[in-house]
Design an enzyme around this catalytic site. Structure first.
Site, PDB file in Angstrom:
ATOM      1  N   TYR A 128     -72.608 114.206  97.571  1.00  0.00           N
ATOM      2  CA  TYR A 128     -71.534 114.939  96.899  1.00  0.00           C
ATOM      3  C   TYR A 128     -71.488 116.439  97.200  1.00  0.00           C
ATOM      4  O   TYR A 128     -70.673 117.149  96.654  1.00  0.00           O
ATOM      5  CB  TYR A 128     -71.593 114.710  95.368  1.00  0.00           C
ATOM      6  CG  TYR A 128     -72.936 115.019  94.732  1.00  0.00           C
ATOM      7  CD1 TYR A 128     -73.292 116.327  94.411  1.00  0.00           C
ATOM      8  CD2 TYR A 128     -73.849 114.000  94.440  1.00  0.00           C
ATOM      9  CE1 TYR A 128     -74.510 116.618  93.833  1.00  0.00           C
ATOM     10  CE2 TYR A 128     -75.077 114.284  93.850  1.00  0.00           C
ATOM     11  CZ  TYR A 128     -75.400 115.589  93.544  1.00  0.00           C
ATOM     12  OH  TYR A 128     -76.612 115.890  92.969  1.00  0.00           O
ATOM     13  N   HIS A 165     -80.798 116.428  92.106  1.00  0.00           N
ATOM     14  CA  HIS A 165     -80.934 116.533  90.642  1.00  0.00           C
ATOM     15  C   HIS A 165     -82.331 116.076  90.220  1.00  0.00           C
ATOM     16  O   HIS A 165     -83.058 116.771  89.519  1.00  0.00           O
ATOM     17  CB  HIS A 165     -79.858 115.699  89.948  1.00  0.00           C
ATOM     18  CG  HIS A 165     -80.061 115.585  88.472  1.00  0.00           C
ATOM     19  ND1 HIS A 165     -79.902 116.662  87.626  1.00  0.00           N
ATOM     20  CD2 HIS A 165     -80.442 114.547  87.696  1.00  0.00           C
ATOM     21  CE1 HIS A 165     -80.169 116.274  86.385  1.00  0.00           C
ATOM     22  NE2 HIS A 165     -80.503 115.004  86.397  1.00  0.00           N
ATOM     23  N   ARG A 208     -79.286 125.011  92.379  1.00  0.00           N
ATOM     24  CA  ARG A 208     -80.244 123.903  92.489  1.00  0.00           C
ATOM     25  C   ARG A 208     -80.313 123.510  93.956  1.00  0.00           C
ATOM     26  O   ARG A 208     -79.434 122.851  94.469  1.00  0.00           O
ATOM     27  CB  ARG A 208     -79.741 122.723  91.640  1.00  0.00           C
ATOM     28  CG  ARG A 208     -80.790 121.661  91.360  1.00  0.00           C
ATOM     29  CD  ARG A 208     -80.150 120.369  90.865  1.00  0.00           C
ATOM     30  NE  ARG A 208     -79.542 119.654  91.969  1.00  0.00           N
ATOM     31  CZ  ARG A 208     -78.478 118.850  91.861  1.00  0.00           C
ATOM     32  NH1 ARG A 208     -77.891 118.661  90.706  1.00  0.00           N
ATOM     33  NH2 ARG A 208     -77.999 118.228  92.925  1.00  0.00           N
TER      34      ARG A 208
HETATM   35  C1  LIG Z   1     -76.785 114.022  75.999  1.00  0.00           C
HETATM   36  C2  LIG Z   1     -77.101 113.617  77.401  1.00  0.00           C
HETATM   37  N1  LIG Z   1     -76.107 113.181  78.209  1.00  0.00           N
HETATM   38  C3  LIG Z   1     -76.377 112.830  79.479  1.00  0.00           C
HETATM   39  C4  LIG Z   1     -77.647 112.906  79.973  1.00  0.00           C
HETATM   40  C5  LIG Z   1     -77.946 112.530  81.415  1.00  0.00           C
HETATM   41  N2  LIG Z   1     -78.210 113.778  82.149  1.00  0.00           N
HETATM   42  C6  LIG Z   1     -79.465 114.179  82.409  1.00  0.00           C
HETATM   43  S1  LIG Z   1     -79.509 115.645  83.184  1.00  0.00           S
HETATM   44  C7  LIG Z   1     -77.836 115.762  83.206  1.00  0.00           C
HETATM   45  C8  LIG Z   1     -77.161 116.954  83.828  1.00  0.00           C
HETATM   46  C9  LIG Z   1     -77.619 118.228  83.255  1.00  0.00           C
HETATM   47  O1  LIG Z   1     -77.049 119.304  83.951  1.00  0.00           O
HETATM   48  P1  LIG Z   1     -77.391 120.768  83.558  1.00  0.00           P
HETATM   49  O2  LIG Z   1     -77.302 120.927  82.081  1.00  0.00           O
HETATM   50  O3  LIG Z   1     -76.540 121.663  84.376  1.00  0.00           O
HETATM   51  O4  LIG Z   1     -78.922 120.921  83.930  1.00  0.00           O
HETATM   52  P2  LIG Z   1     -79.604 120.803  85.380  1.00  0.00           P
HETATM   53  O5  LIG Z   1     -79.934 119.347  85.577  1.00  0.00           O
HETATM   54  O6  LIG Z   1     -78.651 121.318  86.383  1.00  0.00           O
HETATM   55  O7  LIG Z   1     -80.853 121.618  85.276  1.00  0.00           O
HETATM   56  C10 LIG Z   1     -77.264 114.660  82.602  1.00  0.00           C
HETATM   57  C11 LIG Z   1     -75.807 114.449  82.453  1.00  0.00           C
HETATM   58  C12 LIG Z   1     -78.660 113.335  79.098  1.00  0.00           C
HETATM   59  N3  LIG Z   1     -79.923 113.468  79.508  1.00  0.00           N
HETATM   60  N4  LIG Z   1     -78.355 113.731  77.842  1.00  0.00           N
END
Ligand SMILES: Cc1ncc(C[n+]2csc(CCOP(=O)(O)OP(=O)(O)O)c2C)c(N)n1
Ligand SMILES: [Mg+2]
Length: 353
Positions: A262, A253, A249
């Protein structure tokens, strides 16, 4: 457990010609076009957000090869089940560019998938849609339809119970589903090393007795060929699989995040050298007659396409605020009716009490 990473196009633009012999030149140019379109759309979206013209948005920069490579092998009847960082895949499959601007601009109508497309809604709830993908695949199998359900989610989703339940159930019931994990090394501020103690995500497949493979997610040829192989197999033999796409990425985010808090810029600089678009451009230049003039023409065309989408997005009539009450219940309960009337009245007065 060590797992070999499949790669056909390296960081310097050298390709394993034998491995990619069945990818036509036309297909390569299509990949290149879609990857550039995705990046231009993405960068424009981030800039719109900074100008207050979009709500929020997560950057897909760096993940274009994963996005395009995973979606091109799908057939019209297959089902794509995305998370929220799959714009490129959605555009490849036919979602209009303006719709995703509407979605991130807070207009729910942008989330509606045109009837002729087999794409599930964007899923913000991390990992939840993997269960949906298994359900869709099982339903298709029971109905005798020859399709694959392809889900895509991030490294963060592999820590959710939903991920493990989905892989287990898919394996036990032989559901025609392929789970793609875009391992972009971050789940907001949580680095991959804190996400799991395993060295790879692909090796987790062994726990469910399905195939797990690890692919260079910045190599569009390797992503395309691997996803095609396992999607075809799922359709024909009802064998689920787990595919880890190793990517990065490059941006924050979302626009609500500041990744400089971070991670070190040197880490990002290392991954910039592995850029998926740069390596394909070098390869096409060296082997398929790509030139600076062609590049300039393509970027002009795609920029135009993105600008057109922005104009369409910004000229969509504002949604009726009463809409937010309308779709939860078959019959609206009295307290929502009251709230809806209040909102309507406020709206007529220009939002002032
Ligand atoms: C069940 C749940 N927990 C927490 C969140 C908050 N949240 C949104 S995106 C994210 C991180 C996701 O990381 P990843 O699966 O690696 O996907 P990326 O954002 O890197 O594409 C979190 C913790 C959420 N949307 N859903
Ligand atoms: Mg991630």
């Amino acid at each position: 457990m060590k797992q070999k990473m499949i790669q056909y196009l390296d960081e310097k633009g050298n390709a394993d010609e034998k491995a990619i012999a069945d990818i036509s030149e036309e297909q390569m140019f299509k990949m290149y076009r879609l990857m550039n379109l995705t990046r231009l759309w993405n960068d424009k979206g981030l800039s719109l957000q900074r100008q207050g013209r979009l709500g929020t948005m997560g950057s897909v920069r760096g993940q274009e090869a994963s996005n395009i490579g995973m979606s091109l092998p799908l057939h019209n009847d297959d089902l794509f089940v995305p998370a929220f960082r799959e714009y490129g895949a959605m555009f490849t499959l036919g979602i209009p560019l303006k719709d995703q601007y509407m979605f991130w601009g807070g207009d729910e109508r942008g989330a509606r998938v045109p009837d002729h497309l087999k794409i599930a809604n964007v899923c913000i709830t991390v990992g939840a849609h993997l269960c949906h993908a298994v359900g869709i695949a099982m339903a298709a199998k029971i109905k005798g339809e020859k399709i694959v359900a392809l889900s895509s989610s991030g490294d963060g989703s592999t820590s959710q119970g939903d991920f493990h339940e989905s892989l287990n159930m898919a394996a036990v019931f032989k559901a025609p589903v392929v789970f793609i994990i875009q391992n972009n090394h971050w789940a907001i501020s949580v680095p991959f090393e804190k996400q799991t103690a395993t060295e790879t995500i692909a090796e987790k497949a062994a726990a469910y007795a399905i195939d797990g493979v690890r692919v260079d997610g910045n190599d569009v040829f390797a992503v395309y060929k691997t996803v095609k192989k396992y999607a075809d197999r799922a359709r024909d033999e009802h064998k689920p699989a787990l595919i880890e796409l190793v990517t990065y990425r490059m941006g924050d985010h979302t626009t609500a995040d500041d990744a400089t808090r971070y991670r070190k810029p040197e880490m990002v600089a290392e991954w910039a050298k592995k850029d998926p678009i740069d390596r394909l451009r070098i390869y096409l230049t060296n082997h398929h007659g790509w030139t600076d003039e062609k590049e300039q023409k393509l970027i002009e065309e795609l920029t135009q396409e993105v600008e057109q989408a922005v104009a369409e997005y910004e000229s969509v009539e504002t949604a009726d605020p009463a809409d937010m009450f309308k779709y939860m219940y078959a019959e609206m309960p009295w307290h929502l009716k009251e709230q809806m009337e209040e909102v309507k009245e406020l709206h007529q007065q220009g939002g002032k009490r």
